[in-house]
Scaffold this active site. Structure first.
Site, PDB file in Angstrom:
ATOM      1  N   ASP A  93      26.532  29.119  71.621  1.00 38.27           N
ATOM      2  CA  ASP A  93      25.090  28.864  71.555  1.00 38.27           C
ATOM      3  C   ASP A  93      24.795  27.744  72.545  1.00 38.27           C
ATOM      4  OD1 ASP A  93      22.436  28.938  70.939  1.00 38.27           O
ATOM      5  OD2 ASP A  93      22.633  28.229  68.876  1.00 38.27           O
ATOM      6  N   ASP A 272      25.456  35.364  62.902  1.00 41.07           N
ATOM      7  CA  ASP A 272      26.339  34.216  62.689  1.00 41.07           C
ATOM      8  C   ASP A 272      25.688  33.362  61.624  1.00 41.07           C
ATOM      9  OD1 ASP A 272      24.247  32.998  64.641  1.00 41.07           O
ATOM     10  OD2 ASP A 272      25.333  31.278  63.839  1.00 41.07           O
ATOM     11  N   CYS A 311      38.360  42.412  46.674  1.00 39.15           N
ATOM     12  CA  CYS A 311      38.686  41.824  47.977  1.00 39.15           C
ATOM     13  C   CYS A 311      40.190  41.907  48.263  1.00 39.15           C
ATOM     14  CB  CYS A 311      38.230  40.367  48.012  1.00 39.15           C
ATOM     15  SG  CYS A 311      38.522  39.531  49.588  1.00 39.15           S
ATOM     16  N   CYS A 313      41.682  39.933  50.675  1.00 35.05           N
ATOM     17  CA  CYS A 313      42.087  38.758  51.465  1.00 35.05           C
ATOM     18  C   CYS A 313      43.330  38.088  50.855  1.00 35.05           C
ATOM     19  CB  CYS A 313      40.935  37.761  51.597  1.00 35.05           C
ATOM     20  SG  CYS A 313      40.729  36.628  50.213  1.00 35.05           S
ATOM     21  N   CYS A 316      42.571  36.330  47.492  1.00 30.94           N
ATOM     22  CA  CYS A 316      42.365  37.215  46.341  1.00 30.94           C
ATOM     23  C   CYS A 316      43.631  37.972  45.936  1.00 30.94           C
ATOM     24  CB  CYS A 316      41.218  38.187  46.617  1.00 30.94           C
ATOM     25  SG  CYS A 316      39.627  37.324  46.640  1.00 30.94           S
ATOM     26  N   HIS A 342      38.486  33.335  52.031  1.00 31.23           N
ATOM     27  CA  HIS A 342      37.870  34.421  51.269  1.00 31.23           C
ATOM     28  C   HIS A 342      36.424  34.677  51.714  1.00 31.23           C
ATOM     29  CE1 HIS A 342      36.199  36.940  48.208  1.00 31.23           C
ATOM     30  NE2 HIS A 342      35.212  36.056  48.123  1.00 31.23           N
TER      31      HIS A 342
HETATM   32  N1  GUN Z   1      20.445  29.256  66.095  1.00 32.14           N
HETATM   33  C1  GUN Z   1      19.590  29.636  65.119  1.00 32.14           C
HETATM   34  N2  GUN Z   1      18.340  29.820  65.618  1.00 32.14           N
HETATM   35  C2  GUN Z   1      18.411  29.553  66.943  1.00 32.14           C
HETATM   36  C3  GUN Z   1      17.440  29.559  68.018  1.00 32.14           C
HETATM   37  O1  GUN Z   1      16.258  29.846  67.838  1.00 32.14           O
HETATM   38  N3  GUN Z   1      17.909  29.216  69.256  1.00 32.14           N
HETATM   39  C4  GUN Z   1      19.223  28.883  69.484  1.00 32.14           C
HETATM   40  N4  GUN Z   1      19.604  28.569  70.726  1.00 32.14           N
HETATM   41  N5  GUN Z   1      20.138  28.866  68.500  1.00 32.14           N
HETATM   42  C5  GUN Z   1      19.731  29.200  67.252  1.00 32.14           C
HETATM   43 ZN    ZN Z   2      39.047  37.426  48.886  1.00 34.05          ZN
END
Ligand code: GUN
Ligand code: ZN
Length: 378
Positions: A93, A272, A311, A313, A316, A342
């Site tokens: 990011d 994420d 699960c 993993c 578990c 987990h």
């Molecule tokens: N992570 C969660 N939201 C955002 C976003 O709007 N921009 C960026 N760069 N990372 C994020």
């Molecule tokens: Zn598990």
């Protein structure tokens, strides 16, 4: 190596898509959950642990890695894959989200953002050009453009100004990315980020302009920052519908298991979130039958039930709730590792199961049942 990033669709179920994108560090099947490895590791887990969960791509953060150890250190190591010894794919990011959440200590101009380090208060400056240089030094397979992410509850005027700035910064990110050398000989795919808060007209405008810039993938940013769950679903579905079918779509920072399943149903491919790891460290466990807190006294003498009977993993298949409760309450580091392992396994495999359901076209019925099961209390 180089110019290998491509995306293929393998199936659809309603608006949900099953696909795959190819990086120089392996293929990534979508929909995909990407564990967060902010500082060059998924907290408490080794790369071996992470790959055992089935994860194929993990996240790193430009903001944190720039402040410590510094992106030149990572470049000297041969890039982040080598530095952290992760053989799979990586995404970084851009820091757009982190620096804007440091509101009172950042100063925003057209050129970029001046901000203070959360570590020692030292002053730093991020511009689209600077962030591209850092993301090239880090060397992730997917890198994010530098964007402005206001709170979704900010005024329409503030959101509009952020959209316009995000578009100008996307152009500058793209130019800088193409100017910079490939440090490690493998491709880095730059994704654009759609902003616009909860306003459909701004989302449509931002998406249209970014699509014209022809990024290899698109993210939806500026969500899960204060809007309602229904708004999150509506705006993700609407924004996804504006993006090219033949490029991956990434909903940043989302979310709970039920949010991810709904967003897959809305046509999102990548996710994420810090929840599986952060919640694990706070004793909160995700299971196929809902959430549970391992500190709860109900688990004190439960020697025969794993965290989640469904699960597979390591946690578990080897440990009881009673033992994990004991480790957690005793403050043993192992508890944090086993719960994190987990929770990551649960997220990665929930999304992998969604993919199988999309491919055999049973996603919609499965999603309805599963959303209810995972959102409740175990
Ligand atoms: N992570 C969660 N939201 C955002 C976003 O709007 N921009 C960026 N760069 N990372 C994020
Ligand atoms: Zn598990």
């Amino acid at each position: 190596m180089g110019n290998t990033f491509s995306f293929e669709l393998h199936g659809r179920s309603g608006d949900a898509r099953a696909g795959v994108f190819y990086t120089d560090h392996g293929p990534v099947e979508t929909p995909v959950f990407m564990p967060v490895g902010t500082q060059g590791c998924v907290k408490t887990l080794s790369p071996h642990d992470v790959s055992q969960t089935g994860a194929s791509i993990i996240l790193g953060n430009t903001y944190h890695l720039h402040l410590r150890p510094g992106s030149e250190v990572i470049r000297s190591a041969g890039g982040l894959h080598r530095f952290e010894n992760w053989g799979g794919a990586l995404l970084t990011d851009s820091g757009g989200f982190q620096v804007f959440s440091l509101k009172d200590i950042s100063r925003i101009t057209e050129e970029g953002v001046e901000f203070s380090s959360h570590l020692d208060g030292s002053r730093h400056f991020f511009s689209p050009e600077k962030v591209m240089e850092i993301e090239h030094n880090i060397g992730a397979d997917i890198i994010m453009a530098f964007d402005e992410c206001p709170s979704s509850t900010a005024s329409r005027e503030v959101i509009y100004a952020a959209v316009e700035r995000t578009l100008r910064w996307a152009e500058r990110s793209l130019e800088a990315h193409h100017r910079l050398p490939l440090h490690f000989g493998y491709e880095q795919a730059l994704f654009g980020i759609v902003q616009g808060g909860i306003h459909r007209d701004y989302r449509a405008y931002c998406a249209e302009k970014l699509v014209a810039m022809d990024f290899p993938g698109y993210a939806i940013g500026g969500l899960a920052v204060g809007e309602s769950t229904q708004q999150l679903y509506d705006i993700s579905r609407y924004t996804a519908s504006l993006l090219p079918v033949d490029k991956p779509r990434y909903l940043m920072g989302v979310g709970k298991p039920e949010n991810i399943l709904e967003a897959i149903g809305a046509g999102i491919d990548m996710f994420d979130c810090v929840m599986p790891t952060r919640n694990a460290r706070n004793s909160s466990v995700f299971t196929s039958q809902g959430r549970l807190n391992i500190k709860n006294s109900a688990h004190r003498l439960d020697f025969s039930t794993p965290l989640d009977p469904a699960c597979t993993c390591y946690t578990c298949t080897h440990f009881s709730r009673a033992y994990l409760r004991h480790l957690y309450k005793a403050g043993e580091i192992l508890a944090l590792r086993l719960l994190s392992l987990h929770n990551i396994h649960f997220y990665v495999n929930l999304v992998a199961e969604a993919r199988r359901r999309i491919v055999d076209n049973s996603f919609l019925e499965w999603k309805e049942e599963t959303v209810h099961a995972v959102a409740g209390k175990a």
